[in-house]
Motif scaffolding. Structure first.
Motif, PDB file in Angstrom:
ATOM      1  N   PRO A 475       0.792  -1.070   0.098  1.00  0.00           N
ATOM      2  CA  PRO A 475       0.083  -0.341   0.401  1.00  0.00           C
ATOM      3  C   PRO A 475       0.961   1.784  -0.136  1.00  0.00           C
ATOM      4  O   PRO A 475       2.240   1.076   0.447  1.00  0.00           O
ATOM      5  N   LEU A 476       0.490   2.016  -0.773  1.00  0.00           N
ATOM      6  CA  LEU A 476       0.677   3.395  -0.114  1.00  0.00           C
ATOM      7  C   LEU A 476       1.490   3.987   0.935  1.00  0.00           C
ATOM      8  O   LEU A 476       0.947   4.256   2.005  1.00  0.00           O
ATOM      9  N   LYS A 477       2.833   4.012   0.895  1.00  0.00           N
ATOM     10  CA  LYS A 477       3.473   5.541   2.363  1.00  0.00           C
ATOM     11  C   LYS A 477       3.225   6.335   1.675  1.00  0.00           C
ATOM     12  O   LYS A 477       4.124   7.153   0.677  1.00  0.00           O
ATOM     13  N   THR A 478       2.843   7.609   3.052  1.00  0.00           N
ATOM     14  CA  THR A 478       3.719   8.632   2.654  1.00  0.00           C
ATOM     15  C   THR A 478       3.684   9.670   4.073  1.00  0.00           C
ATOM     16  O   THR A 478       3.837   8.730   5.137  1.00  0.00           O
ATOM     17  N   ILE A 479       4.713  10.492   3.777  1.00  0.00           N
ATOM     18  CA  ILE A 479       5.332  11.153   4.658  1.00  0.00           C
ATOM     19  C   ILE A 479       4.905  12.651   4.617  1.00  0.00           C
ATOM     20  O   ILE A 479       5.572  13.255   4.042  1.00  0.00           O
ATOM     21  N   GLU A 480       5.278  13.602   6.243  1.00  0.00           N
ATOM     22  CA  GLU A 480       4.820  14.605   6.243  1.00  0.00           C
ATOM     23  C   GLU A 480       5.472  15.215   7.140  1.00  0.00           C
ATOM     24  O   GLU A 480       5.679  14.550   7.897  1.00  0.00           O
ATOM     25  N   THR A 481       5.745  16.185   7.468  1.00  0.00           N
ATOM     26  CA  THR A 481       6.285  16.976   8.013  1.00  0.00           C
ATOM     27  C   THR A 481       6.102  17.924   8.971  1.00  0.00           C
ATOM     28  O   THR A 481       5.007  18.856   7.901  1.00  0.00           O
ATOM     29  N   HIS A 482       5.523  17.701  10.509  1.00  0.00           N
ATOM     30  CA  HIS A 482       4.290  18.718  11.282  1.00  0.00           C
ATOM     31  C   HIS A 482       5.254  19.733  12.214  1.00  0.00           C
ATOM     32  O   HIS A 482       6.291  19.225  12.640  1.00  0.00           O
ATOM     33  N   HIS A 483       4.785  20.617  11.503  1.00  0.00           N
ATOM     34  CA  HIS A 483       6.034  21.915  12.325  1.00  0.00           C
ATOM     35  C   HIS A 483       5.375  22.019  13.165  1.00  0.00           C
ATOM     36  O   HIS A 483       4.217  23.047  12.683  1.00  0.00           O
ATOM     37  N   ILE A 484       6.307  22.196  14.381  1.00  0.00           N
ATOM     38  CA  ILE A 484       5.565  23.083  15.964  1.00  0.00           C
ATOM     39  C   ILE A 484       5.557  24.190  16.271  1.00  0.00           C
ATOM     40  O   ILE A 484       7.434  24.209  16.220  1.00  0.00           O
ATOM     41  N   GLU A 485       5.354  25.553  16.930  1.00  0.00           N
ATOM     42  CA  GLU A 485       5.837  26.618  16.941  1.00  0.00           C
ATOM     43  C   GLU A 485       5.710  26.472  18.675  1.00  0.00           C
ATOM     44  O   GLU A 485       4.524  26.121  19.515  1.00  0.00           O
ATOM     45  N   LEU A 486       7.374  25.926  19.133  1.00  0.00           N
ATOM     46  CA  LEU A 486       7.305  26.260  20.415  1.00  0.00           C
ATOM     47  C   LEU A 486       5.987  26.570  21.272  1.00  0.00           C
ATOM     48  O   LEU A 486       6.257  28.499  21.149  1.00  0.00           O
ATOM     49  N   SER A 487       6.342  26.475  22.810  1.00  0.00           N
ATOM     50  CA  SER A 487       4.796  28.343  23.324  1.00  0.00           C
ATOM     51  C   SER A 487       5.879  28.567  23.762  1.00  0.00           C
ATOM     52  O   SER A 487       7.764  28.881  24.036  1.00  0.00           O
ATOM     53  N   ALA A 488       5.362  29.905  24.497  1.00  0.00           N
ATOM     54  CA  ALA A 488       5.745  31.136  25.089  1.00  0.00           C
ATOM     55  C   ALA A 488       7.563  30.093  26.179  1.00  0.00           C
ATOM     56  O   ALA A 488       8.587  31.017  26.022  1.00  0.00           O
ATOM     57  N   GLU A 489       7.140  29.371  27.006  1.00  0.00           N
ATOM     58  CA  GLU A 489       8.118  29.532  28.042  1.00  0.00           C
ATOM     59  C   GLU A 489       8.638  28.423  27.707  1.00  0.00           C
ATOM     60  O   GLU A 489      10.226  28.026  28.177  1.00  0.00           O
ATOM     61  N   GLU A 490       8.934  27.063  26.468  1.00  0.00           N
ATOM     62  CA  GLU A 490       9.692  26.317  25.854  1.00  0.00           C
ATOM     63  C   GLU A 490      10.459  27.042  25.321  1.00  0.00           C
ATOM     64  O   GLU A 490      11.836  27.233  24.940  1.00  0.00           O
ATOM     65  N   ARG A 491      10.360  28.772  24.244  1.00  0.00           N
ATOM     66  CA  ARG A 491      10.917  29.692  23.457  1.00  0.00           C
ATOM     67  C   ARG A 491      11.990  30.185  24.282  1.00  0.00           C
ATOM     68  O   ARG A 491      13.581  29.938  24.035  1.00  0.00           O
TER      69      ARG A 491
END
Length: 814
Positions: A475-491
């Motif tokens: 079967p088909l395999k797809t790969i996607e990248t999900h970009h996440i913005e860090l929270s203010a505390e994490e940043r």
């Protein structure tokens, strides 16, 4: 054996840098009458340092193409060369330029070619200038008298070739090769093979039964000549029975190998019914059985695998073979037998690399006394570090047929292949000197000859089909990248940690400085990555433990700092030993705060004037510190009650899982992370969100892992829907086709390991389209890791020396 291991380790150490030809000296090979090895004409020879020689501590022994000793380099020359070899300034290779003269029966002239890193050229030439040996360099008119391949290739045009070029050639060869399909015996194998598996079975049988000459051997005027080394013999070389089975992961190699074993069993059953028993190539000496009169020959196949793959082999035997058709024994843990005769009663013996490594020095270990009909290395890339104990253990096994099986043939570069040549005992490539001269050095310098040799070799002894080439129709395999913005505390926390990284770069800006502070730099990178995933992984006081108090970190008098540093590194699964560029088997910290595999650093200390490979500080065994045992009983209550709440990545993961469940309530998911603590952190939030989970990590033994996989693969309606899996633990040898969703919580240094993990899901048996989601923190070190992976892919096979490692560290932190 120890001396050869010392030399092999020395060669491996130097191969981390690009070495170039400095020049050559002429020295005689002496002691010819004491050894069986011969040289019949112009021939390339191996030069092996022998520091424990009882008669000369500077001894350098000489081997011919068939690994037989011819003699030694004369004492006067060895006295000059040996100290330079032992101090890691040079490596040496030899060639006999002319046939042996009948007038001189006691010595053979040999051109000894000297190689060094470009930064060591001046020191090497000075050493020869103050010695009785005349070093003929490229500026010397006599340089043209060299008959060495190395000289010819020094003048060749330098063309960059990627690793992909080798395997593209191999794949094209497969397309043009006629693979005769074979059916397995129905009285053993109950599963119908797919077409590509039948073709692979035919190829495996051909490799085991063909009488063809090994690659690069030619028949000329009733004699046989190796086209690469010019070794000549009147005896026909034994065929290489076996090879490399390298089909892409997920194409059903295990079932194909069980079919191969089943064919042998069927032949034996036919013999019992009165037919004459025939076995093509019965002696199998060309495969390097290395048997003695005390050894016991067996019809059994020994399968060596990782602990995680053990349960898969057991499950595949149950699924694909008729009950009782293949008598199987697990030589593992407390079930080891003390009697080699017991092992002969079985058709299949399963064991692990670690089991063999533990028995390496036990002369009477039953598994070592048997001459196996066949040895199969599953996940053979496990032995990519030829100097590791588990690699030495499998290379030493006696067998008539040898198979290296892996869907990830190369992870770090061409040097990974040498250990496979050593296991297959394919001379001369199984001898380090020859591999370096004929393949590794030309490739690392972009020379087309080395590439061509490797292409011809791999096309002859390996079979590799990709999922695209096969007719399996996954079967088909797809790969996607999900970009996440860090929270203010994490940043905020990330930026503070980044300031500490900047301080390290300012304080240790030079390459030498970064090498000295290697552990601090790696620890800093690890903390930045942990903050991107979940700052609960990162202790609040980590900064106070990072910066060393002097140019050379010394933690020998600070046990608290020592243990803190070890635990920091144990938090991440992907730390690599700087010597073997592989995950350490047993972590050891030196007094100068550098971290290595225990086997790697102990072998380094066996040499004269032992020093730290990174900072060159003098070392002894008393300067080594073992890592404290990893804590297996982690307090999950403390982990899950963090006041900081869910990290951005954890929140995003739960959101994606919930959306997937809403779309398809039956879809199962695997969540991969390299941080075992993260798997624990996720359990409670996922449970609160209504997900039933299982966990698979490195704290579990083989039986526990098998139980987890069995539960996850089950079809019960109220069964677990999410598997939280350690990336490295789950990257080989297991089947997770019950899932159709894969989530990668952070990028892995090595794309091969990541691809292996994904292919636990996208493989034969998968019925649904597979969706892979990478979670990447924006404007962070994770994005740089993805960029660095692309850079490493481009230079694969061209060495990962400390120069490149330092450049990588600087790139990640800048």
């Amino acid at each position: 054996m120890d001396s050869e291991e010392d030399s092999s380790q020395q060669q491996h150490h130097l191969s981390q840098w690009d070495t170039y030809l400095v020049g050559f000296v002429t020295a005689n090979i002496v002691g010819l009458k004491y050894y069986a090895g011969t040289i019949s004409g112009r021939e390339f020879v191996g030069l092996i340092r022998e520091p424990h020689n009882a008669y000369d501590p500077n001894a350098i022994k000489v081997l011919n193409t068939r690994a037989l000793q011819v003699g030694h380099i004369e004492r006067a020359a060895a006295a000059v060369l040996a100290p330079l070899i032992d101090s890691h300034l040079i490596t040496v290779e030899g060639i006999v330029p002319n046939p042996r003269s009948a007038a001189n029966k006691f010595r053979i002239p040999c051109q000894v070619h000297v190689f060094a890193h470009s930064s060591a050229f001046a020191a090497v030439t000075d050493a020869f200038a103050n010695s009785p040996l005349h070093l003929i360099s490229q500026s010397d008119p006599s340089f043209t008298l060299s008959d060495s391949i190395a000289v010819k290739e020094t003048r060749a045009e330098n063309k960059f070739k990627s690793l992909d070029a080798v395997f593209k050639f191999v794949e094209e060869n497969v397309k043009n090769r006629v693979l005769q399909p074979l059916q397995p015996p129905p009285n053993v194998i109950k599963t119908e093979l797919l077409q590509h598996q039948k073709e692979a079975l035919g190829w495996l049988v051909h490799r085991e039964t063909s009488g063809d000459l090994p690659p690069f051997w030619e028949e000329r005027d009733n004699s046989f000549v190796n086209a690469l080394t010019n070794y000549q013999t009147n005896t026909r070389p034994e065929p290489l029975r076996g090879g490399i089975f390298a089909d892409a992961m997920g194409l059903g190699k295990t079932l194909t190998l069980l079919s191969l074993i089943g064919l042998d069993l069927d032949r034996r059953e036919n013999a019992k019914r009165g037919r004459k028993r025939t076995r093509n190539g019965g002696s199998g000496s060309g495969s390097g059985s290395g048997s003695s009169s005390e050894d016991m020959e067996s019809d059994a196949t020994l399968i060596v695998c990782t602990p995680s793959a053990m349960s898969t082999w057991v499950a595949q035997l149950e699924e694909h073979t008729l009950r009782g058709a293949l008598k199987t024994y697990i030589y593992y843990g407390d079930r080891r037998t003390g009697d080699a005769e017991e092992l002969k009663k079985y058709d299949v013996v399963l064991t692990t690399y670690s089991t063999l490594a533990n028995e390496l020095r036990l002369a009477e270990a039953p598994v070592k006394r048997v001459v196996w009909w066949r040895v199969v290395l599953d996940e053979a890339h496990t032995i990519k570090n030829v100097n590791a104990g588990q690699s030495q253990a499998v290379i030493a096994l006696k067998a008539k047929r040898r198979w290296a099986v892996t869907g990830t043939l190369v992870q770090n570069g061409y040097s990974d292949l040498f250990s496979l040549m050593a296991f297959l005992r394919f001379e001369p490539f199984s001898i380090k000197n020859y591999w370096q001269s004929l393949v590794q050095r030309p490739l690392s310098q972009g020379n087309a000859r080395g590439l061509n040799r490797l292409q011809v070799l791999m096309a002859a002894i390996s079979l590799r089909r990709t999922k695209e080439m096969s007719s399996v129709g996954l079967p088909l395999k797809t790969i996607e990248t999900h970009h996440i913005e860090l929270s203010a505390e994490e940043r905020k926390m990330y930026d503070e940690a980044k300031e500490e990284a900047d301080a390290i770069l300012l304080r240790y800006g030079s390459s030498e400085g970064l090498v000295y502070s290697y552990s601090a730099v790696i620890s800093m990178i690890l903390r930045l990555r942990q903050i991107c995933t979940d700052f609960a992984l990162c202790p609040s006081d980590f900064k106070s433990h990072l910066l060393p108090s002097s140019d050379i970190e010394d933690v020998s008098k600070n046990p608290e700092l020592l243990q803190t540093l070890v635990r920091i590194l144990q938090d991440g699964e992907d730390f690599e030993c700087p010597i073997c560029i592989s995950p350490p088997t047993d972590i050891v910290i030196t007094c100068c705060a550098h971290i290595f595999c225990q086997p790697c650093i102990l072998k380094t200390l066996q040499r004269s004037n032992p020093r730290c490979p990174l900072c060159r500080r003098s070392l002894s065994e008393s300067d080594l510190f073992s890592a404290p045992p990893e804590l297996s009983n982690v307090d999950t209550t403390e982990l899950c009650s963090s006041e900081k709440g869910l990290s951005t990545k954890a929140f995003t993961l739960i959101k994606l899982l919930t959306e997937s469940r809403d779309q398809d309530p039956t879809a199962k998911s695997v969540v991969f992370s390299q941080f075992s603590k993260l798997l624990l952190l996720l359990e409670e939030p996922l449970k609160a969100a209504g997900f039933k989970t299982l966990r698979l990590d490195g704290t579990m033994n083989a039986k526990q892992r098998a139980n987890v996989i069995e539960q996850f693969q089950g079809s019960e309606k109220d069964g677990p829907m999410v598997l939280l899996a350690s990336l490295r633990t789950s990257s080989t040898g297991i089947n997770l086709t019950a899932a159709s969703r894969v989530y990668l919580m952070e990028p892995w240094w090595n794309t091969g390991v990541e691809e292996q993990a994904i292919d636990r899901v996208h493989r034969i048996g998968q019925k649904e389209a597979v969706k892979v989601v990478r979670l990447i923190a924006q404007n962070s070190i994770e994005e740089k890791i993805l960029m660095l992976r692309e850079r490493k892919q481009a230079r694969k096979g061209f060495g990962m020396g400390m120069d490149m490692v330092v450049d990588d560290l600087r790139f990640l932190l800048e």
